[in-house]
Motif scaffolding. Sequence first.
Motif, PDB file in Angstrom:
ATOM      1  N   UNK A  69     -28.564 -11.016   1.695  1.00  0.00           N
ATOM      2  CA  UNK A  69     -29.307 -12.040   0.959  1.00  0.00           C
ATOM      3  C   UNK A  69     -28.359 -12.705  -0.028  1.00  0.00           C
ATOM      4  N   UNK A  70     -28.349 -14.036  -0.026  1.00  0.00           N
ATOM      5  CA  UNK A  70     -27.469 -14.814  -0.894  1.00  0.00           C
ATOM      6  C   UNK A  70     -28.302 -15.715  -1.792  1.00  0.00           C
ATOM      7  N   UNK A  71     -28.007 -15.692  -3.087  1.00  0.00           N
ATOM      8  CA  UNK A  71     -28.626 -16.633  -4.001  1.00  0.00           C
ATOM      9  C   UNK A  71     -27.791 -17.908  -3.970  1.00  0.00           C
ATOM     10  N   UNK A  72     -28.454 -19.032  -3.795  1.00  0.00           N
ATOM     11  CA  UNK A  72     -27.783 -20.317  -3.685  1.00  0.00           C
ATOM     12  C   UNK A  72     -27.913 -21.065  -5.007  1.00  0.00           C
ATOM     13  N   UNK A  73     -26.822 -21.576  -5.507  1.00  0.00           N
ATOM     14  CA  UNK A  73     -26.862 -22.346  -6.738  1.00  0.00           C
ATOM     15  C   UNK A  73     -25.503 -22.389  -7.405  1.00  0.00           C
ATOM     16  N   UNK A  74     -25.468 -23.063  -8.548  1.00  0.00           N
ATOM     17  CA  UNK A  74     -24.222 -23.183  -9.294  1.00  0.00           C
ATOM     18  C   UNK A  74     -23.727 -21.806  -9.719  1.00  0.00           C
ATOM     19  N   UNK A  75     -22.457 -21.548  -9.517  1.00  0.00           N
ATOM     20  CA  UNK A  75     -21.811 -20.259  -9.803  1.00  0.00           C
ATOM     21  C   UNK A  75     -22.387 -19.123  -8.965  1.00  0.00           C
ATOM     22  N   UNK A  76     -23.053 -19.473  -7.898  1.00  0.00           N
ATOM     23  CA  UNK A  76     -23.593 -18.495  -6.942  1.00  0.00           C
ATOM     24  C   UNK A  76     -23.030 -18.854  -5.580  1.00  0.00           C
ATOM     25  N   UNK A  77     -23.732 -18.531  -4.541  1.00  0.00           N
ATOM     26  CA  UNK A  77     -23.298 -18.878  -3.186  1.00  0.00           C
ATOM     27  C   UNK A  77     -23.628 -20.333  -2.883  1.00  0.00           C
ATOM     28  N   UNK A  78     -22.911 -20.902  -1.918  1.00  0.00           N
ATOM     29  CA  UNK A  78     -23.196 -22.268  -1.466  1.00  0.00           C
ATOM     30  C   UNK A  78     -23.401 -22.241   0.046  1.00  0.00           C
ATOM     31  N   UNK A  79     -24.011 -23.302   0.564  1.00  0.00           N
ATOM     32  CA  UNK A  79     -24.335 -23.356   1.985  1.00  0.00           C
ATOM     33  C   UNK A  79     -23.860 -24.679   2.571  1.00  0.00           C
TER      34      UNK A  79
END
Length: 144
Positions: free
Chosen positions: A78-88
């Motif tokens: 599970x990846x959290x998407x957002x600034x300073x997190x994961x990107x897609x």
Amino acid sequence: MNVDASNKVLIRRHSAFNTLQQPLFYYSPESGDIDPEPNIRLEASGWLIDFEKVIAGASRVIFFRHIGRHYISLGDRVFEIGEKKSSVKHRRGILVSELKIIDERGGEHAVKYVTPWWRLIFDDGSHPDLQFPLEAFSKQYANI
């Protein structure tokens, strides 16, 4: 992963046909378990996409929201998407398309799948989420 293990997320199986009549499931991000929910009238917080012809990577992708945050599950990750997190990112190809997540450490996690020929032919651009759901949801999450 920053999802509270005590919470489950209501997700709906994605389909190009009768989308809101598709089955609902409670998804546990911590364990990866999916349990059926018989009341299809409830509002889901995410989408289960498990019908693509995957040639490499996870065969199950879940896009979901939880407590104001956006997540993508590739199989058991599970990846959290957002600034300073994961990107897609998503790349649509003529034969093979790819969904790629870049985690906060720079690691790449991808799902490569066969691009259905009939989607390319019948895609008039009016409902990209029905023809290419991984691409459409990726673009929504990429702009967060």
